[in-house]
Design a protein around this motif. Structure first.
Motif, PDB file in Angstrom:
ATOM      1  N   GLU A 199      44.546  45.370  22.297  1.00 47.37           N
ATOM      2  CA  GLU A 199      45.078  44.300  21.451  1.00 47.37           C
ATOM      3  C   GLU A 199      45.142  42.978  22.219  1.00 47.37           C
ATOM      4  OE1 GLU A 199      48.963  43.264  18.714  1.00 47.37           O
ATOM      5  OE2 GLU A 199      48.562  45.350  19.231  1.00 47.37           O
ATOM      6  N   VAL A 200      45.561  43.026  23.469  1.00 46.06           N
ATOM      7  CA  VAL A 200      45.611  41.827  24.306  1.00 46.06           C
ATOM      8  C   VAL A 200      44.200  41.272  24.495  1.00 46.06           C
ATOM      9  CG1 VAL A 200      46.089  40.965  26.639  1.00 46.06           C
ATOM     10  CG2 VAL A 200      47.777  42.397  25.465  1.00 46.06           C
ATOM     11  N   PHE A 221      41.663  41.536  22.526  1.00 45.47           N
ATOM     12  CA  PHE A 221      41.251  40.941  21.254  1.00 45.47           C
ATOM     13  C   PHE A 221      41.823  39.535  21.101  1.00 45.47           C
ATOM     14  CE2 PHE A 221      42.257  40.081  16.778  1.00 45.47           C
ATOM     15  CZ  PHE A 221      40.972  40.052  16.242  1.00 45.47           C
ATOM     16  N   HIS A 222      43.111  39.403  21.344  1.00 50.22           N
ATOM     17  CA  HIS A 222      43.766  38.101  21.168  1.00 50.22           C
ATOM     18  C   HIS A 222      43.324  37.094  22.240  1.00 50.22           C
ATOM     19  CE1 HIS A 222      46.212  38.984  17.696  1.00 50.22           C
ATOM     20  NE2 HIS A 222      46.437  40.185  18.231  1.00 50.22           N
ATOM     21  N   MET A 223      43.064  37.568  23.449  1.00 49.42           N
ATOM     22  CA  MET A 223      42.566  36.673  24.497  1.00 49.42           C
ATOM     23  C   MET A 223      41.161  36.187  24.149  1.00 49.42           C
ATOM     24  SD  MET A 223      44.995  36.113  26.529  1.00 49.42           S
ATOM     25  CE  MET A 223      44.206  35.280  27.896  1.00 49.42           C
ATOM     26  N   SER A 224      40.367  37.021  23.524  1.00 53.95           N
ATOM     27  CA  SER A 224      39.031  36.621  23.102  1.00 53.95           C
ATOM     28  C   SER A 224      39.106  35.545  22.016  1.00 53.95           C
ATOM     29  CB  SER A 224      38.241  37.833  22.603  1.00 53.95           C
ATOM     30  OG  SER A 224      36.869  37.556  22.577  1.00 53.95           O
ATOM     31  N   LEU A 225      40.032  35.707  21.078  1.00 49.93           N
ATOM     32  CA  LEU A 225      40.243  34.683  20.052  1.00 49.93           C
ATOM     33  C   LEU A 225      40.675  33.361  20.690  1.00 49.93           C
ATOM     34  CD1 LEU A 225      42.145  36.622  17.218  1.00 49.93           C
ATOM     35  CD2 LEU A 225      39.744  35.912  17.243  1.00 49.93           C
ATOM     36  N   LEU A 226      41.584  33.441  21.642  1.00 51.37           N
ATOM     37  CA  LEU A 226      42.067  32.258  22.340  1.00 51.37           C
ATOM     38  C   LEU A 226      40.940  31.605  23.137  1.00 51.37           C
ATOM     39  CD1 LEU A 226      44.463  30.431  22.963  1.00 51.37           C
ATOM     40  CD2 LEU A 226      45.131  32.041  24.757  1.00 51.37           C
ATOM     41  N   LYS A 274      38.795  29.600  20.796  1.00 46.91           N
ATOM     42  CA  LYS A 274      39.499  28.385  20.370  1.00 46.91           C
ATOM     43  C   LYS A 274      39.454  27.318  21.474  1.00 46.91           C
ATOM     44  CE  LYS A 274      44.133  26.810  19.114  1.00 46.91           C
ATOM     45  NZ  LYS A 274      45.532  27.210  18.975  1.00 46.91           N
TER      46      LYS A 274
END
Length: 115
Positions: free
Chosen positions: A66-67, A69-74, A77
């Motif tokens: 999950e981390v 995934f969110h780091m990839s989104l960040l 951005k």
């Protein structure tokens, strides 16, 4: 407009990509290749494994996923923001795939085609 497919531009793009990596993870990539074809810029990168990532992977694999995934989104951005502020390119999409087992990431920047 900044020419896209030149060695100078590829160096600038590599620098921007690594700046985002350093900002988010504290270090740059171990391998980074930038290619440009028509209106698509591709970054092929191998990242370093963060010690906290290894710890999470051993203790709570689902949380690590999950981390990641969110780091990839960040990452997408931040890279988009950096590109938009440092170039005059119009970005249509930022696509990124990251494989935590190999620490490899492929990031594609799709530029809007001018008519």
């Amino acid at each position: 407009m900044l020419p896209i497919n030149t060695n100078e531009t590829k160096k600038l793009l590599s620098h921007m990509y690594n700046e985002v990596s350093k900002e988010l993870f504290g270090f740059g990539t171990t391998v980074l290749k930038v290619t440009v074809e028509l209106n698509v810029i591709t970054f092929q990168a191998k990242h370093r494994r963060a010690p906290r990532s290894e710890a999470l992977e051993g203790e709570v694999p689902s949380l690590k996923q999950e981390v990641d995934f969110h780091m990839s989104l960040l990452y997408k951005k931040k890279l988009r923001q950096k590109l938009e502020t440092q170039t005059d390119w119009e970005i249509e999409a930022v696509l990124r795939d990251y494989d935590s087992a190999t620490q490899r990431a492929f990031t594609n920047i799709v530029l809007k085609e001018t008519m």
